[in-house]
Design an enzyme around this catalytic site. Structure first.
Site, PDB file in Angstrom:
ATOM      1  CB  CYS A 149       5.916   7.502  -6.727  1.00 18.27           C
ATOM      2  SG  CYS A 149       7.165   6.483  -7.577  1.00 18.27           S
TER       3      CYS A 149
ATOM      4  CG  HIS B 193       7.424   4.151  -4.058  1.00 14.83           C
ATOM      5  ND1 HIS B 193       6.388   4.407  -4.920  1.00 14.83           N
ATOM      6  CD2 HIS B 193       7.022   4.628  -2.846  1.00 14.83           C
ATOM      7  CE1 HIS B 193       5.404   5.005  -4.272  1.00 14.83           C
ATOM      8  NE2 HIS B 193       5.765   5.156  -3.004  1.00 14.83           N
TER       9      HIS B 193
ATOM     10  CG  HIS C 144       3.412   7.526  -1.253  1.00 11.64           C
ATOM     11  ND1 HIS C 144       3.680   6.199  -1.478  1.00 11.64           N
ATOM     12  CD2 HIS C 144       2.496   7.537  -0.254  1.00 11.64           C
ATOM     13  CE1 HIS C 144       2.984   5.448  -0.642  1.00 11.64           C
ATOM     14  NE2 HIS C 144       2.247   6.238   0.107  1.00 11.64           N
TER      15      HIS C 144
END
Length: 178
Positions: free
Chosen positions: A77, A127, A139
């Site tokens: 990510c 994240h 993502h």
């Protein structure tokens, strides 16, 4: 852990038993076999190939998830965010928590396509995703049958873990003076 890419400048901090402790131009430390460091860095390693990080991230749709990855062979990510900005000639931090810290905090009403949403516990972001708009994010993720870079409606389990909405502006960039 992250990948150091071919042609990327590395500062050798220490040599030990055939290994080199290095630091990337974006201040990321690591160890690499000394024999894998060869020649001069590519002078065009940060040459822009696009102007919009979100559009650059879209070029990686379908790329599989790889923790620490930063290429079309596998990407995580924060590697997606890092490489999308890097493709636009902008050097930003490598990890989600660093990207969150470097960004300008936004309110939900200020959020626009290309801004970032971080997720995680109170201790720190684990994240990060691009905001696309209309409740959608882009993502790299690995969960329940999803493996890689996707554009999707923001999953409820992520929405519950939201930490910050941020924009990486020029002040968010890392000096590439290596």
């Amino acid at each position: 852990m992250t990948q150091a890419l071919r042609g990327e400048p590395l500062l050798v901090v220490e040599d030990r038993d055939g290994w080199a402790r290095v630091e990337t131009a974006y201040a990321y430390p690591g160890w690499v076999r000394r024999e894998h460091i060869a020649g001069e860095p590519d002078p065009d390693w940060l040459r822009p190939v696009g102007a919009d990080p979100l559009e650059q991230a879209r070029t990686l749709l379908g790329t599989r998830y790889e923790w620490g990855g930063m290429t079309s062979a596998g990407i995580d990510c924060s590697g997606l965010v890092h490489m999308a900005f890097r493709a636009c000639g902008r050097l930003v931090p490598r990890d989600a928590d660093q990207q969150e810290e470097a960004g300008e905090r936004l309110s939900e009403s200020d959020l626009r396509a290309g801004d970032l949403i971080t997720y995680g516990p109170p201790e720190g972001a684990d994240h990060i995703a691009f905001w696309v708009g209309n409740g959608r994010i882009l993502h790299s993720t690995q969960r329940d049958g999803v493996d890689g870079v996707v554009e999707e409606a923001e999953p409820a389990e992520l929405r519950e873990r939201r930490r910050a909405l941020v924009r990486l502006g020029p002040d968010s960039e890392v000096s590439a003076g290596r």
